[in-house]
Design a protein around this motif. Structure first.
Motif, PDB file in Angstrom:
ATOM      1  N   ASN A  93      40.424 -57.784  15.648  1.00 45.20           N
ATOM      2  CA  ASN A  93      40.880 -58.253  14.330  1.00 45.20           C
ATOM      3  C   ASN A  93      39.717 -58.632  13.427  1.00 45.20           C
ATOM      4  O   ASN A  93      39.828 -58.537  12.201  1.00 45.20           O
ATOM      5  CB  ASN A  93      41.835 -59.435  14.487  1.00 45.20           C
ATOM      6  N   ALA A  94      38.603 -59.047  13.998  1.00 46.40           N
ATOM      7  CA  ALA A  94      37.411 -59.359  13.197  1.00 46.40           C
ATOM      8  C   ALA A  94      36.699 -58.086  12.741  1.00 46.40           C
ATOM      9  O   ALA A  94      36.131 -58.039  11.646  1.00 46.40           O
ATOM     10  CB  ALA A  94      36.460 -60.233  14.003  1.00 46.40           C
ATOM     11  N   LEU A  95      36.750 -57.043  13.561  1.00 44.22           N
ATOM     12  CA  LEU A  95      36.040 -55.805  13.247  1.00 44.22           C
ATOM     13  C   LEU A  95      36.750 -54.945  12.206  1.00 44.22           C
ATOM     14  O   LEU A  95      36.103 -54.315  11.366  1.00 44.22           O
ATOM     15  CB  LEU A  95      35.828 -54.982  14.522  1.00 44.22           C
ATOM     16  N   LEU A  96      38.065 -54.899  12.252  1.00 45.28           N
ATOM     17  CA  LEU A  96      38.803 -53.983  11.379  1.00 45.28           C
ATOM     18  C   LEU A  96      38.570 -54.219   9.885  1.00 45.28           C
ATOM     19  O   LEU A  96      38.380 -53.243   9.142  1.00 45.28           O
ATOM     20  CB  LEU A  96      40.286 -53.995  11.725  1.00 45.28           C
ATOM     21  N   PRO A  97      38.545 -55.454   9.391  1.00 41.85           N
ATOM     22  CA  PRO A  97      38.252 -55.629   7.962  1.00 41.85           C
ATOM     23  C   PRO A  97      36.838 -55.164   7.591  1.00 41.85           C
ATOM     24  O   PRO A  97      36.627 -54.650   6.486  1.00 41.85           O
ATOM     25  CB  PRO A  97      38.398 -57.139   7.739  1.00 41.85           C
ATOM     26  N   LEU A  98      35.905 -55.318   8.503  1.00 39.35           N
ATOM     27  CA  LEU A  98      34.545 -54.852   8.239  1.00 39.35           C
ATOM     28  C   LEU A  98      34.497 -53.331   8.170  1.00 39.35           C
ATOM     29  O   LEU A  98      33.782 -52.753   7.352  1.00 39.35           O
ATOM     30  CB  LEU A  98      33.594 -55.375   9.324  1.00 39.35           C
ATOM     31  N   PHE A 140      30.159 -46.726  12.151  1.00 41.59           N
ATOM     32  CA  PHE A 140      30.051 -46.191  13.500  1.00 41.59           C
ATOM     33  C   PHE A 140      29.689 -47.294  14.493  1.00 41.59           C
ATOM     34  O   PHE A 140      30.220 -47.326  15.610  1.00 41.59           O
ATOM     35  CB  PHE A 140      29.008 -45.068  13.563  1.00 41.59           C
ATOM     36  N   GLU A 141      28.806 -48.191  14.090  1.00 46.24           N
ATOM     37  CA  GLU A 141      28.432 -49.301  14.976  1.00 46.24           C
ATOM     38  C   GLU A 141      29.636 -50.199  15.254  1.00 46.24           C
ATOM     39  O   GLU A 141      29.845 -50.636  16.395  1.00 46.24           O
ATOM     40  CB  GLU A 141      27.294 -50.105  14.360  1.00 46.24           C
TER      41      GLU A 141
END
Length: 155
Positions: A93-98, A140-141
């Motif tokens: 959930n923290a990665l998806l907005p980024l 990609f990261e």
């Protein structure tokens, strides 16, 4: 970017058909990027611009890749993370907005280069490709962090 892709393919390749397809599509996107950017081994003659058709093919591949992530891969990753516990859910959930930040940049690039017949826009291509490449490398990261969650839970 290609070296990182090769590492990702070695690490997660064969673990899941969807992931294999996703990494293969990332490779196709990078090849199209190298062609449009005139990078080795697809170098163009000096002062040569790619054709609008080449740019539009790249734009199509870009939108396909971004869409596949949002509408296929991420949903499956999120479902898998639900099975792996709260920390996996929080991380995803923290990665998806980024990741979504790069989606906006990719869609803006697509719109700029496919919604025009004015080939003068190609004079802005190098700068726009550079900005897009930075966004996609970050993407990609972040995507690889999602893949790592799946890999650790399945290993």
């Amino acid at each position: 970017m290609l070296t990182k892709l090769e590492k990702a393919e070695k690490r997660w390749g064969g673990a899941n058909n969807l992931i294999d397809q996703w990494l293969d599509n990332r490779r196709k996107l990078l090849v199209q990027y190298f062609i449009v950017a005139g990078l080795a081994p697809y170098s163009r003659s000096e002062k040569s611009l790619p054709s609008m058709d080449q740019v539009k093919q790249f734009c199509d591949q870009l939108v396909d890749y971004v869409s596949e992530g949002h509408f296929e891969v991420y949903n499956n990753v999120l479902k898998a993370c639900e099975k792996f516990g709260e920390s996996s859910i929080e991380t995803s959930n923290a990665l998806l907005p980024l990741i979504s930040e790069s989606t906006d940049i990719a869609l803006d690039f697509h719109d700029k280069y496919t919604d025009t017949a004015d080939e003068q826009v190609l004079y802005q291509l190098d700068n726009d490709l550079s900005h897009l490449a930075q966004a996609m490398e970050s993407r990609f990261e972040l995507e690889d962090q999602l893949l790592e969650i799946l890999y650790k839970r399945n290993a």
